[in-house]
Design a protein around this motif. Sequence first.
Motif, PDB file in Angstrom:
ATOM      1  N   ILE A 133       0.856  -1.169   0.000  1.00 16.40           N
ATOM      2  CA  ILE A 133       0.000   0.000   0.000  1.00 16.40           C
ATOM      3  C   ILE A 133       0.905   1.236   0.000  1.00 16.40           C
ATOM      4  O   ILE A 133       1.890   1.288   0.733  1.00 16.40           O
ATOM      5  CB  ILE A 133      -0.940  -0.024   1.227  1.00 16.40           C
ATOM      6  N   GLN A 180      -0.620   7.172  -1.922  1.00 15.10           N
ATOM      7  CA  GLN A 180      -1.870   7.471  -2.620  1.00 15.10           C
ATOM      8  C   GLN A 180      -2.994   6.563  -2.143  1.00 15.10           C
ATOM      9  O   GLN A 180      -4.137   6.995  -1.973  1.00 15.10           O
ATOM     10  CB  GLN A 180      -1.659   7.330  -4.133  1.00 15.10           C
ATOM     11  N   ASP A 181      -2.682   5.291  -1.905  1.00 18.80           N
ATOM     12  CA  ASP A 181      -3.694   4.355  -1.387  1.00 18.80           C
ATOM     13  C   ASP A 181      -4.210   4.811  -0.027  1.00 18.80           C
ATOM     14  O   ASP A 181      -5.399   4.695   0.275  1.00 18.80           O
ATOM     15  CB  ASP A 181      -3.108   2.947  -1.254  1.00 18.80           C
ATOM     16  N   ALA A 183      -7.998   5.754   0.926  1.00 17.68           N
ATOM     17  CA  ALA A 183      -8.689   5.045   2.006  1.00 17.68           C
ATOM     18  C   ALA A 183      -9.334   6.033   2.975  1.00 17.68           C
ATOM     19  O   ALA A 183     -10.461   5.833   3.436  1.00 17.68           O
ATOM     20  CB  ALA A 183      -7.709   4.132   2.750  1.00 17.68           C
ATOM     21  N   GLU A 209      -8.484  -1.089   6.872  1.00 17.09           N
ATOM     22  CA  GLU A 209      -8.021  -1.435   5.531  1.00 17.09           C
ATOM     23  C   GLU A 209      -7.303  -2.783   5.556  1.00 17.09           C
ATOM     24  O   GLU A 209      -6.520  -3.049   6.476  1.00 17.09           O
ATOM     25  CB  GLU A 209      -7.070  -0.355   4.998  1.00 17.09           C
ATOM     26  N   SER A 251      -2.333  -7.336  -4.043  1.00 19.56           N
ATOM     27  CA  SER A 251      -1.946  -5.932  -4.150  1.00 19.56           C
ATOM     28  C   SER A 251      -1.797  -5.542  -5.623  1.00 19.56           C
ATOM     29  O   SER A 251      -1.274  -6.322  -6.421  1.00 19.56           O
ATOM     30  CB  SER A 251      -0.608  -5.710  -3.433  1.00 19.56           C
ATOM     31  N   HIS A 262       0.230  -3.421  -6.574  1.00 19.64           N
ATOM     32  CA  HIS A 262       1.589  -2.903  -6.729  1.00 19.64           C
ATOM     33  C   HIS A 262       2.642  -3.990  -6.960  1.00 19.64           C
ATOM     34  O   HIS A 262       3.614  -3.768  -7.669  1.00 19.64           O
ATOM     35  CB  HIS A 262       1.979  -2.078  -5.505  1.00 19.64           C
TER      36      HIS A 262
END
Length: 206
Positions: free
Chosen positions: A9, A12-13, A17, A46, A95, A97
């Motif tokens: 994460i 930006q995530d 959130a 999260e 994820s 990412h």
Amino acid sequence: PLPDGELLINGQDVRLAIERSFGYRLEGMPIGSIDILRLEQALEAEPFILDADVYIGANNQIKVGVVQREPILRVMDKNGLNYYLDANGIKMPLSPHFTAKVIVATGNLPPYEPKFLDRRRNTLKDVFLLAKMIIEDEFLNAMIEQAHVSNRGEITLVPKVGNHKIIFGKYEEAKKKLNRLKIFYKEALPYEGWNKYSEISLQYNG
């Protein structure tokens, strides 16, 4: 970041959130109007976040620090579900990412339920506990990449090196079986060669 420096994460995530939970952006709002405790609770809800620490910095800005959940097992079950489990057995999505380099569990696995570790007989519990044992052993963790569960609930391990399969069987006497595997890898294979065996069974002494 995780031990290998990867991020499940990113910044930006975290912002998204917060915005998703509050329904609006917090940037530009007076600090006194922001509920710090609610902000921490929203972040800790999260799936990638284990712990969140929110505080007011010296320059009157809100600082947010998060500790990521660390995946230890990836589950790809027969129903097409694909997710991670962390060290506490908490389900995590994949994820966007990066892909975690963890053991992959496949085969006859039941759907995830939050209390699966409390079940007396459960093949997801079996492979999860086995994966934890493998991860805690530096040698075996470097060797094993997959655990496949048959319709009979028996586990086959797939190594990262070599073309052989490791027949683990039922999740019984797990520590003894893994010790037998280590002995085999350290004492037999260097002399016999990786390609001599197509199948190794850990179900029998010797």
